[in-house]
Design a protein around this motif. Structure first.
Motif, mmCIF file in Angstrom:
data_model
loop_
_atom_site.group_PDB
_atom_site.id
_atom_site.type_symbol
_atom_site.label_atom_id
_atom_site.label_comp_id
_atom_site.label_asym_id
_atom_site.label_seq_id
_atom_site.Cartn_x
_atom_site.Cartn_y
_atom_site.Cartn_z
ATOM 1 N N ALA A 1 0.834 -1.210 0.000
ATOM 2 C CA ALA A 1 0.000 0.000 0.000
ATOM 3 C C ALA A 1 0.868 1.259 0.000
ATOM 4 O O ALA A 1 0.553 2.243 -0.687
ATOM 5 N N LYS B 1 3.919 1.512 -1.245
ATOM 6 C CA LYS B 1 4.538 1.652 -2.576
ATOM 7 C C LYS B 1 3.547 2.256 -3.567
ATOM 8 O O LYS B 1 3.911 3.090 -4.400
ATOM 9 N N LYS B 2 2.282 1.821 -3.490
ATOM 10 C CA LYS B 2 1.254 2.380 -4.384
ATOM 11 C C LYS B 2 1.078 3.868 -4.120
ATOM 12 O O LYS B 2 0.955 4.670 -5.039
#
Length: 216
Positions: A204, A206-207
């Motif tokens: 999450a 990284k997104k």
């Protein structure tokens, strides 16, 4: 014994703050506020705005109690007015407990006979018992929605936000605020999963980094 000493000390401090503005009702108002949890009382002593708000609520409750008893002795035409006064007064007192379900609990208590409601208004300890009982009933029924006037949902978001921020900060301290803000847009169940599963949290983050354009 320590708890009693604490309450006595808190009572003295509260009384000294309340007395200058409310000499006639200082003792009664202090007694009403002392029914609140010690943690809340300690916070009140440090937060003047919070104390003022609580005193005003207690004062309105006292005034409504007088009106209610007068109307209760009046004609039948005044019955609806009495019910309104009782409801207003009960809500003021119940809301002080910050249960997250003030309106629901008030509604539950108003289902009792008028004499029983009047007794609750005049006996803070009895009221506290009924509030706790009503809250237990609501929890057993898994009622999660909160009144507009209450802040339990916001409090939970704050708690989740603090936990998330401390974890995100370890991964990307530079953009921790922005990433945490994006993650908090998710629903509560998803946030709890992120806190429980570090792998999901990393994905999450990284997104969110990609969306913010902050990946190195």
């Amino acid at each position: 014994m320590d708890k009693e000493d604490d309450l006595e000390t808190l009572g003295e401090q509260l009384y000294s703050l309340i007395y200058p503005k409310h000499k006639e009702n200082a003792a009664k108002l202090t007694g009403m506020l002392l029914e609140l949890p010690v943690a809340v009382l300690s916070q009140m002593l440090q937060d003047e705005a919070m104390l003022t708000a609580a005193v005003e609520k207690a004062l309105r409750a006292l005034q409504l109690a007088l009106k209610s008893s007068e109307v209760a002795r009046g004609d039948d035409d005044d019955v609806s007015e009495a019910a309104d006064s009782l409801g207003e007064q009960l809500f003021e007192l119940v809301d002080v407990y910050r249960t997250g379900h003030s309106q629901k609990i008030t509604g539950m208590l108003l289902e009792q006979q008028k004499e029983a409601v009047l007794q609750l208004l005049s006996d803070p300890k009895l009221l506290e018992e009924h509030v706790n009982l009503a809250l237990k009933t609501l929890k057993e029924q898994n009622i999660e929605e909160t009144d507009l006037s209450d802040t339990s949902e916001a409090d939970e978001t704050d708690r989740l936000g603090e936990k998330l921020f401390s974890l995100v900060e370890q991964v990307d301290p530079l953009h921790a605020n922005g990433i945490t803000g994006m993650l908090l847009e998710m629903d509560s169940a998803s946030l709890h999963q992120l806190l429980a599963d570090r792998t999901k949290l990393d994905v999450a983050v990284k997104k969110a980094q990609a969306a913010l354009g902050s990946e190195s």
